[in-house]
Design a protein around this motif. Structure first.
Motif, PDB file in Angstrom:
ATOM      1  N   UNK A  96       0.816  -1.200   0.000  1.00 40.49           N
ATOM      2  CA  UNK A  96       0.000   0.000   0.000  1.00 40.49           C
ATOM      3  C   UNK A  96       0.860   1.264   0.000  1.00 40.49           C
ATOM      4  N   UNK A  97       1.931   1.272   0.780  1.00 45.34           N
ATOM      5  CA  UNK A  97       2.798   2.447   0.825  1.00 45.34           C
ATOM      6  C   UNK A  97       3.499   2.672  -0.508  1.00 45.34           C
ATOM      7  N   UNK A  98       3.926   1.584  -1.131  1.00 41.67           N
ATOM      8  CA  UNK A  98       4.561   1.715  -2.444  1.00 41.67           C
ATOM      9  C   UNK A  98       3.567   2.234  -3.481  1.00 41.67           C
ATOM     10  N   UNK A  99       2.350   1.711  -3.475  1.00 41.24           N
ATOM     11  CA  UNK A  99       1.336   2.180  -4.422  1.00 41.24           C
ATOM     12  C   UNK A  99       0.986   3.645  -4.174  1.00 41.24           C
ATOM     13  N   UNK A 106      -7.360  17.189  -0.226  1.00 43.81           N
ATOM     14  CA  UNK A 106      -8.229  16.002  -0.186  1.00 43.81           C
ATOM     15  C   UNK A 106      -7.608  14.771  -0.846  1.00 43.81           C
ATOM     16  N   UNK A 107      -6.883  14.978  -1.949  1.00 46.76           N
ATOM     17  CA  UNK A 107      -6.250  13.842  -2.622  1.00 46.76           C
ATOM     18  C   UNK A 107      -5.165  13.240  -1.734  1.00 46.76           C
ATOM     19  N   UNK A 108      -4.363  14.086  -1.100  1.00 51.68           N
ATOM     20  CA  UNK A 108      -3.307  13.583  -0.225  1.00 51.68           C
ATOM     21  C   UNK A 108      -3.882  12.920   1.020  1.00 51.68           C
ATOM     22  N   UNK A 109      -5.011  13.405   1.500  1.00 52.05           N
ATOM     23  CA  UNK A 109      -5.660  12.735   2.625  1.00 52.05           C
ATOM     24  C   UNK A 109      -6.150  11.355   2.217  1.00 52.05           C
ATOM     25  N   UNK A 110      -6.649  11.228   0.994  1.00 54.90           N
ATOM     26  CA  UNK A 110      -7.063   9.914   0.493  1.00 54.90           C
ATOM     27  C   UNK A 110      -5.865   8.977   0.382  1.00 54.90           C
ATOM     28  N   UNK A 111      -4.752   9.476  -0.140  1.00 51.34           N
ATOM     29  CA  UNK A 111      -3.547   8.649  -0.229  1.00 51.34           C
ATOM     30  C   UNK A 111      -3.074   8.212   1.158  1.00 51.34           C
ATOM     31  N   UNK A 112      -3.132   9.113   2.114  1.00 45.96           N
ATOM     32  CA  UNK A 112      -2.701   8.770   3.480  1.00 45.96           C
ATOM     33  C   UNK A 112      -3.617   7.740   4.104  1.00 45.96           C
ATOM     34  N   UNK A 113      -4.895   7.778   3.784  1.00 41.55           N
ATOM     35  CA  UNK A 113      -5.815   6.768   4.301  1.00 41.55           C
ATOM     36  C   UNK A 113      -5.519   5.393   3.720  1.00 41.55           C
ATOM     37  N   UNK A 114      -5.203   5.350   2.430  1.00 44.99           N
ATOM     38  CA  UNK A 114      -4.903   4.074   1.772  1.00 44.99           C
ATOM     39  C   UNK A 114      -3.626   3.469   2.329  1.00 44.99           C
ATOM     40  N   UNK A 115      -2.702   4.295   2.782  1.00 46.85           N
ATOM     41  CA  UNK A 115      -1.445   3.772   3.344  1.00 46.85           C
ATOM     42  C   UNK A 115      -1.666   2.858   4.537  1.00 46.85           C
TER      43      UNK A 115
END
Length: 812
Positions: A348-351, A417-426
């Motif tokens: 997930x972190x790599x993606x 908002x996009x970076x918050x979504x990425x942080x949630x996926x991590x």
């Protein structure tokens, strides 16, 4: 760009700021807007909207500035937590360092830049902004040593201020640790990567492991369960039911058929938890829970030190199994990410990293468009249709001075908002960790796309149609960095001044409040103080301005007054917002300061490297040579601070925790904390699972952890608080057994007229809960000048300049 185009941009932003600040001063006095501008303070007051009109409401005032200035740091910490104090400390540091920088550069560097070449200067409004930059200094000038000396002074002052602030905030963090003795997260360890054993559930495996290796310090544990779709639907339905039930709406009139828009029907009921709850003796309930178990568990220890040792130790020869770390606080934990298998986190972190890089590259398109607007005269030869726009002076000034920064800001609004979504996926374990991760991503994005990308795309447009060999790139970079100060000056005005005015006005909540009042005719505000401070957007913006200030302090000093005004205005605006608007639902305990320190050191080093290239371009070897020791000194200072202060922010000192454990053991607080742990980390709040408080594997092994004073096995001790189920709302809460029995007995509840029960609105969850009015009376009487809750009082709030009427609390 000449000075007139820049003044046009400055004038537009100043007018916008004045208008928005005036609107805030007027709108904040209206009783109907208290949920927008005073949600934090008035979260537990119910004000009437039908207050008579008075002319004082329409008169703008600056009382909010005075109030924000007079508020102490202790009050800020009480309202917003330690993270809010760190944020304001970053603003104070910026004000101090850029006050010193402005004095040095405006009175020493700016005159040398302006008179750097022998030329006939025009009138100031018609003068090009390039004459105020270091690009106007001729090559080999003997006055370049003044720029080098100014950079030395600025770096030394910045390092001294950083050292003082780092030490002060480190003390505040230690005080935060010792000042919260009932922080349950220090007794709790999150275990992931639990191995699957044949014939055993995850719960049995956890019990055997910690009983075997931590028998003296292990207390109990709680498994993490997957949330099914049915559970999510039930939770959503219960939230809707609570919202409808807690909304007192007026009826349209007597009628036989309800319209459905006048409030909840009397026939709307929630299914009783008795028919859906899982009893502890039901084997089918245990089997259902076992099927939903994840390879994660919350393990409770008897002392803080034992939990610290377990969290820092490698539990197994296989690092992917039995992974331990301290659990987040109960209100901060992000349950959805606990379901993620530990072995998939690196994927997930790599993606997420790859997605962030692609998003940054995609953002180069609007940055290039913005740079094209700032250099319309360069594009005229390539695109002839632009000649008609350039001929009109007003249109040219507007297109080159104001529009580029506005367009850039509009595109930047989609970044958080996009970076918050990425942080949630991590897969972060807590909401505060997710917000801190988003803060770092937004900061990296701003540094690359707002700073470096603008410089690189500006270089491409500058060299459009010309051949540039690779060895010419460093020279062009050193030449174009000072010239980009023009764009960044307008960016500071638009993204800085105007955004602060919008932050104060809160346009989106204001529009929602107006729609709710006048369109939907809702006279009851359902939620007060539901917004948390957006650290992931405000920290990167401040640090980006710090980067711009340091990099252009000697290259283009004209940017410094606008930055200084921004930091001063931000200090007052954010103090007001922390006191009145935002609510600290969770916090990191000051973990944002290492980010501030690292970004500031990066800005200083980058400034020194760019200055080294500029001095080399200006053929001043002495100034270039003196930059090398300054870079080494800055890096050594950063290494020292990381060794001296950084461990305090990432590891809890064992000495402090052991002393806290001994103090709690002497006072008898440890036993109370042990009883609070299972209730605090209650995963499900619905009626389906909230009745189950003991893990299935402990069904036949409860005697080990049973209170020795328990009269009967399996029954709670009537003298101790027990875990009870709110039958109406399905929520887990602590209560006294005697009070719980009294509530079950209708005669007992009716025989207590002196302790009336009122309905209080849960501000965070939107649910109604029973609150003793005597406790409210005690809390009100404890504050001097507080009104009596049983009598209606109409008064003028002198601090906030708006009338408040407190409703009479009806005893039910």
């Amino acid at each position: 760009m000449n000075l007139s185009a820049f003044l046009a941009s400055a004038g537009i932003n100043v007018v916008v700021c004045v208008v928005l600040l005036t609107l805030y001063s007027v709108l904040s006095k209206q009783p109907g807007n208290i949920s927008v501008y005073f949600g934090q303070k008035l979260a537990q007051l119910r004000s009437k909207r039908n207050d008579p009109f008075r002319f004082e409401r329409l008169v703008p005032s600056a009382s909010w500035l005075v109030k924000a200035w007079q508020t102490s740091e202790e009050e800020i910490c009480e309202c917003g937590g330690l993270d809010a104090v760190v944020f304001l400390r970053a603003l104070v540091f910026s004000i101090r360092i850029f006050s010193i920088t402005a004095i040095i550069c405006l009175f020493l560097v700016l005159p040398l830049n302006y008179f750097g070449q022998e030329m006939k200067h025009k009138e100031i409004p018609s003068e090009s902004l390039e004459v105020f930059t270091i690009g106007n200094v001729k090559q080999g000038s003997k006055w370049l040593w003044a720029h080098c000396l100014a950079l030395y002074a600025i770096t030394c002052c910045a390092c001294a201020l950083l050292y003082v602030e780092y030490g002060s905030i480190a003390k505040l963090r230690l005080a935060h640790i010792t000042g919260s003795p009932t922080n349950l997260s220090r007794f709790t360890v999150l275990v992931r990567g639990i191995p699957q054993s044949s014939g055993e559930s995850y719960c049995d495996t956890v019990t055997k492991f910690f009983t075997n290796y931590y028998s003296s310090s292990y207390l109990s544990h709680q498994m993490v369960y997957r949330s099914s779709r049915v559970q999510k639907l039930v939770s959503g339905a219960e939230k809707t039911y609570k919202m409808l039930k807690s909304t007192p709406m007026k009826q349209c009139g007597p009628c036989f058929l309800r319209c459905g828009l006048c409030g909840p029907s009397s026939t709307l009921k929630i299914v009783s938890s008795k028919s859906t709850s899982v009893e502890t003796g039901n084997d089918s309930g245990y089997s259902q829970l076992k099927e939903k178990e994840c390879a994660s568990a919350l393990v409770f220890f008897r002392t803080r030190y034992a939990a610290l040792v377990a969290s820092e130790s490698l539990q197994s020869p296989n690092p992917m199994l039995w992974v331990t770390e301290l659990a987040p606080e109960p209100d901060d934990i992000y349950w959805k990410n606990l379901y993620i298998p530990y072995r998939l986190l690196w994927v997930r972190k790599l993606a997420t990293l790859l997605a962030s890089i692609v998003f940054m590259l995609f953002f180069l398109a609007p940055v290039t468009f913005v740079q094209g607007l700032t250099q319309l005269d360069k594009l005229e030869s390539t695109f002839p249709f632009l000649k008609g726009i350039i001929k009109r002076k007003f249109m040219k000034d507007l297109a080159t001075g104001y529009l580029p920064s506005v367009i850039l800001i509009l595109f930047l609004y989609i970044v958080p908002p996009v970076m918050m979504l990425f942080s949630t996926v991590e897969g972060p374990l807590s909401r505060s960790e997710r917000k801190k991760s988003a803060c770092l991503k937004v900061l990296y994005f701003f540094i690359w796309n707002v700073f470096f990308a603008n410089i690189l795309t500006g270089s491409v447009i500058e060299r459009l149609g010309k051949f540039s060999i690779p060895k010419d790139v460093p020279t062009q970079l050193a030449k174009l960095v000072p010239l980009q100060a023009i764009l960044f000056m307008t960016y500071v005005l638009t993204s800085g001044w105007a955004s602060l005015a919008c932050e104060l006005l809160q346009p989106f909540p204001l529009i929602c409040n107006l729609l709710d009042r006048f369109i939907f005719r809702n006279k009851c505000v359902l939620s007060y103080g539901t917004m948390s401070f957006p650290f992931h957007t405000e920290f990167p913006r401040i640090l980006l301005f710090v980067l711009l200030g340091f990099n252009f302090c000697i290259l283009a000093p004209l940017i410094l007054p606008f930055l200084l005004v921004y930091f001063i205005l931000a200090y007052f605006v954010y103090r007001n917002q922390i006191l009145n608007v935002y609510v600290a639902k969770y916090q990191t305990g000051g973990l944002y300061w290492p980010i501030v320190h690292g970004a500031t050191i990066f800005s200083l080093v980058l400034t020194q490297l760019i200055s080294l290239g500029v001095f080399g371009l200006k053929k001043s070897p002495i100034s270039s040579g003196f930059m090398i020791p300054l870079i080494i000194f800055t890096l050594l200072f950063n290494m020292y601070c990381r060794q001296r202060f950084s461990p305090i922010f990432y590891k809890d000192p064992a000495q402090v925790l052991i002393e806290m454990d001994r103090e709690d053991e002497r006072s008898g607080n440890l036993e109370k904390i042990h009883r609070m742990l299972p209730a605090a980390y209650c995963q499900f709040t619905s009626t389906e699972h909230s009745a189950v408080q003991v893990d299935p594997c402990e069904k036949g092994n409860n005697d080990k952890h049973k209170d020795p004073e328990d009269p009967q096995p399996g029954l709670p001790n009537p003298s101790t608080p027990i875990k009870k189920l709110d039958q109406e709302h399905g929520s887990c809460q602590n209560g006294d057994n005697d009070k719980f029995q009294d509530l079950e007995d209708p005669k007992a509840s009716l025989s207590q007229p002196l302790s009336p029960i009122i309905k209080n609105l849960d501000q965070e969850n939107g649910s109604c809960e029973n609150v003793d009015i005597d406790k409210i009376q005690d809390s009100v009487d404890s504050k001097p000048g507080s009104p009596h809750p049983s009598s209606p009082i109409k008064k003028l709030d002198e601090e906030n300049d708006f009338p408040v009427e407190i409703e009479e609390l009806d005893a039910k």
